[in-house]
Design a protein around this motif. Structure first.
Motif, PDB file in Angstrom:
ATOM      1  N   UNK A 199       0.835  -1.209   0.000  1.00 29.91           N
ATOM      2  CA  UNK A 199       0.000   0.000   0.000  1.00 29.91           C
ATOM      3  C   UNK A 199       0.867   1.255   0.000  1.00 29.91           C
ATOM      4  N   UNK A 200       1.931   1.248   0.788  1.00 26.55           N
ATOM      5  CA  UNK A 200       2.810   2.416   0.844  1.00 26.55           C
ATOM      6  C   UNK A 200       3.503   2.643  -0.496  1.00 26.55           C
ATOM      7  N   UNK A 201       3.960   1.552  -1.136  1.00 21.87           N
ATOM      8  CA  UNK A 201       4.631   1.681  -2.437  1.00 21.87           C
ATOM      9  C   UNK A 201       3.666   2.197  -3.498  1.00 21.87           C
ATOM     10  N   UNK A 202       2.423   1.715  -3.463  1.00 23.43           N
ATOM     11  CA  UNK A 202       1.439   2.209  -4.423  1.00 23.43           C
ATOM     12  C   UNK A 202       1.117   3.686  -4.193  1.00 23.43           C
ATOM     13  N   UNK A 203       0.999   4.077  -2.926  1.00 27.19           N
ATOM     14  CA  UNK A 203       0.747   5.496  -2.637  1.00 27.19           C
ATOM     15  C   UNK A 203       1.911   6.367  -3.101  1.00 27.19           C
ATOM     16  N   UNK A 204       3.138   5.872  -2.939  1.00 27.88           N
ATOM     17  CA  UNK A 204       4.294   6.633  -3.400  1.00 27.88           C
ATOM     18  C   UNK A 204       4.257   6.817  -4.915  1.00 27.88           C
ATOM     19  N   UNK A 205       3.918   5.762  -5.643  1.00 29.23           N
ATOM     20  CA  UNK A 205       3.822   5.869  -7.101  1.00 29.23           C
ATOM     21  C   UNK A 205       2.687   6.803  -7.501  1.00 29.23           C
ATOM     22  N   UNK A 206       1.540   6.704  -6.810  1.00 31.29           N
ATOM     23  CA  UNK A 206       0.420   7.588  -7.125  1.00 31.29           C
ATOM     24  C   UNK A 206       0.779   9.041  -6.847  1.00 31.29           C
ATOM     25  N   UNK A 207       1.528   9.299  -5.796  1.00 31.72           N
ATOM     26  CA  UNK A 207       1.936  10.684  -5.496  1.00 31.72           C
ATOM     27  C   UNK A 207       2.823  11.237  -6.594  1.00 31.72           C
ATOM     28  N   UNK A 208       3.743  10.421  -7.106  1.00 28.70           N
ATOM     29  CA  UNK A 208       4.611  10.881  -8.191  1.00 28.70           C
ATOM     30  C   UNK A 208       3.819  11.135  -9.474  1.00 28.70           C
ATOM     31  N   UNK A 209       2.725  10.387  -9.656  1.00 26.67           N
ATOM     32  CA  UNK A 209       1.901  10.573 -10.848  1.00 26.67           C
ATOM     33  C   UNK A 209       0.884  11.690 -10.678  1.00 26.67           C
ATOM     34  N   UNK A 210       0.803  12.267  -9.488  1.00 25.68           N
ATOM     35  CA  UNK A 210      -0.160  13.333  -9.256  1.00 25.68           C
ATOM     36  C   UNK A 210      -1.567  12.838  -9.043  1.00 25.68           C
ATOM     37  N   UNK A 211      -1.719  11.597  -8.612  1.00 25.46           N
ATOM     38  CA  UNK A 211      -3.042  11.037  -8.378  1.00 25.46           C
ATOM     39  C   UNK A 211      -3.367  11.064  -6.892  1.00 25.46           C
ATOM     40  N   UNK A 212      -4.667  11.177  -6.599  1.00 20.44           N
ATOM     41  CA  UNK A 212      -5.115  11.131  -5.210  1.00 20.44           C
ATOM     42  C   UNK A 212      -5.396   9.711  -4.742  1.00 20.44           C
ATOM     43  N   UNK A 213      -5.651   8.822  -5.683  1.00 19.34           N
ATOM     44  CA  UNK A 213      -6.029   7.445  -5.337  1.00 19.34           C
ATOM     45  C   UNK A 213      -5.108   6.488  -6.078  1.00 19.34           C
ATOM     46  N   UNK A 214      -4.605   5.489  -5.358  1.00 16.26           N
ATOM     47  CA  UNK A 214      -3.712   4.500  -5.954  1.00 16.26           C
ATOM     48  C   UNK A 214      -4.449   3.264  -6.429  1.00 16.26           C
ATOM     49  N   UNK A 215      -5.781   3.298  -6.406  1.00 12.24           N
ATOM     50  CA  UNK A 215      -6.544   2.096  -6.751  1.00 12.24           C
ATOM     51  C   UNK A 215      -6.422   1.761  -8.236  1.00 12.24           C
ATOM     52  N   UNK A 216      -6.277   2.753  -9.084  1.00  6.55           N
ATOM     53  CA  UNK A 216      -6.254   2.493 -10.519  1.00  6.55           C
ATOM     54  C   UNK A 216      -4.903   2.123 -11.080  1.00  6.55           C
ATOM     55  N   UNK A 217      -3.893   1.968 -10.243  1.00  7.33           N
ATOM     56  CA  UNK A 217      -2.562   1.639 -10.732  1.00  7.33           C
ATOM     57  C   UNK A 217      -2.489   0.177 -11.161  1.00  7.33           C
ATOM     58  N   UNK A 218      -1.827  -0.060 -12.283  1.00  2.34           N
ATOM     59  CA  UNK A 218      -1.626  -1.412 -12.801  1.00  2.34           C
ATOM     60  C   UNK A 218      -0.138  -1.693 -12.790  1.00  2.34           C
ATOM     61  N   UNK A 219       0.268  -2.782 -12.122  1.00  2.00           N
ATOM     62  CA  UNK A 219       1.670  -3.148 -11.972  1.00  2.00           C
ATOM     63  C   UNK A 219       1.984  -4.353 -12.840  1.00  2.00           C
ATOM     64  N   UNK A 220       3.255  -4.565 -13.188  1.00  2.00           N
ATOM     65  CA  UNK A 220       3.616  -5.738 -14.005  1.00  2.00           C
ATOM     66  C   UNK A 220       3.319  -7.028 -13.254  1.00  2.00           C
ATOM     67  N   UNK A 221       2.869  -8.026 -14.015  1.00  2.00           N
ATOM     68  CA  UNK A 221       2.531  -9.302 -13.411  1.00  2.00           C
ATOM     69  C   UNK A 221       3.792 -10.091 -13.096  1.00  2.00           C
ATOM     70  N   UNK A 222       3.679 -10.956 -12.076  1.00  2.00           N
ATOM     71  CA  UNK A 222       4.810 -11.785 -11.684  1.00  2.00           C
ATOM     72  C   UNK A 222       5.009 -12.921 -12.677  1.00  2.00           C
ATOM     73  N   UNK A 223       6.193 -13.519 -12.660  1.00  2.00           N
ATOM     74  CA  UNK A 223       6.506 -14.653 -13.505  1.00  2.00           C
ATOM     75  C   UNK A 223       5.726 -15.883 -13.016  1.00  2.00           C
TER      76      UNK A 223
END
Length: 353
Positions: free
Chosen positions: A246-270
């Protein structure tokens, strides 16, 4: 806000050049990772520091244009219409001077039997310095012929623009690096959470088997306790991993200028559960493999050049300036050019030291 929009309309070429300069940072990823590329572009568009740097670059470029314009001739139109009453006057005592003389001359003529010829009722003349109506309309031309201070000022403004552009590149480079770090950090945290969830499921199955074996008498109770302890430890690590995700997603959302990190899509695992590896980054750091190409050093060089230009401008103030001044127009009581020809023209060389 309206001034900023007007400035953007006045200088579209600068915005285009800045976006072209930032394109390598926004498109640093290979074609198989378009999502990260989109996140980098989104961060560059929405970051307030980038916007402030762009506005600073725009302002510096406009100031450089204004400084360069001082070298060009300036043509202007000046018009003045004046209505005046009162004020100072020029007094000429015509009556006091000529009336006694005329009386004496008339008396001499009468003594000779001739009629009087000279008027004796002259009034004193009172002429105002300001005309009741007056207009002056002219074209003015001003052109610097020799102005060393302007050249030094142009060099100083150009150096300031280069420094602002290099500072914008530094900001873009740092932002891209932070977005990539947050993106793959969030991906690693998400993959680690998935691994722990799979481990918890396996340990839950191991605990179930241990309980079955205990009921059948093929295992002792300590095996059940050991399996339960291992599952609780994994659940504790899983809670910490979820908080980290959750903290990592919030950090990425902050850099993107978003208020919510729910819409972030991350690379899938192997398939084996390990996180997808970060692709090799041939971006700005690879292009700046030499010391001379670093934007940080370019900004320092521009600052040094600007300081040297300021010194040159201070020394240039001691030198004389030569300029051309030319005026042409009409003047008089009315707006008309008749046979009296109220037009005028002047050409001057102006020396200032």
């Amino acid at each position: 806000m309206s001034g900023t929009r007007a400035a953007r309309r006045r200088s579209p070429s600068l915005i285009a050049c800045a976006l072209i300069a930032l394109a390598p940072y926004a498109a640093a990823q290979p074609a198989d990772d378009q999502r990260l590329d989109a996140y980098v572009r989104e961060a560059l568009r929405s970051n307030p520091v980038m916007d402030a740097g762009m506005q600073a670059l725009l302002a510096s470029d406009l100031e450089a244009r204004a400084t360069r314009a001082r070298r060009l001739p300036a043509l202007g139109l000046e018009a003045r219409y004046t209505r005046a009453t009162g004020g100072r006057t020029i007094d000429f005592p015509a009556g006091q001077l000529f009336n006694p003389i005329h009386e004496t001359l008339n008396r001499l003529l009468e003594e000779r039997g001739e009629p009087a010829m000279f008027p004796t009722d002259l009034r004193d003349i009172e002429e105002p310095l300001l005309r009741p109506r007056e207009q002056e309309t002219k074209l003015t031309l001003r052109a610097p012929l020799y102005a060393p201070e302007i050249g030094a000022a142009i060099a100083a403004r150009a150096a300031a623009t280069d420094a602002a552009r290099a500072g914008l590149e530094v900001t873009a480079r740092t932002l891209v690096r932070e977005v990539k770090r947050a993106y793959f950090g969030a991906a690693r945290a998400d993959a680690a959470e998935g691994i722990l969830e799979a481990s918890r499921d396996l340990l839950a199955e191991d605990l179930r088997i241990a309980k079955v074996m205990e009921r059948e008498g093929t295992a002792t109770h300590d095996r059940v306790l050991r399996a339960r302890a291992e599952m609780l430890a994994v659940e504790q690590r899983l809670d910490a991993a979820r908080a980290g995700t959750r903290q990592a997603r919030r950090q990425l959302a902050r850099l993107l200028g978003r208020d919510d990190a729910a819409g972030l899509v991350l690379p899938e695992a192997e398939p084996d559960g390990t996180p997808a590896p970060a692709p090799a980054d041939p971006g700005p750091d690879a292009e700046a493999d030499t010391v001379s190409s670093r934007p940080e050093l370019a900004r320092l060089d521009a600052a040094i050049a600007g300081a040297e230009a300021q010194v040159d401008a201070g020394q240039a103030r001691r030198l004389p300036e030569l300029s051309l001044a030319a005026d042409y127009g009409i003047q008089g009581a009315d707006y008309a050019v008749d046979s009296s020809d109220d037009s005028f023209g002047t050409v001057s060389l102006v020396l200032r030291w």
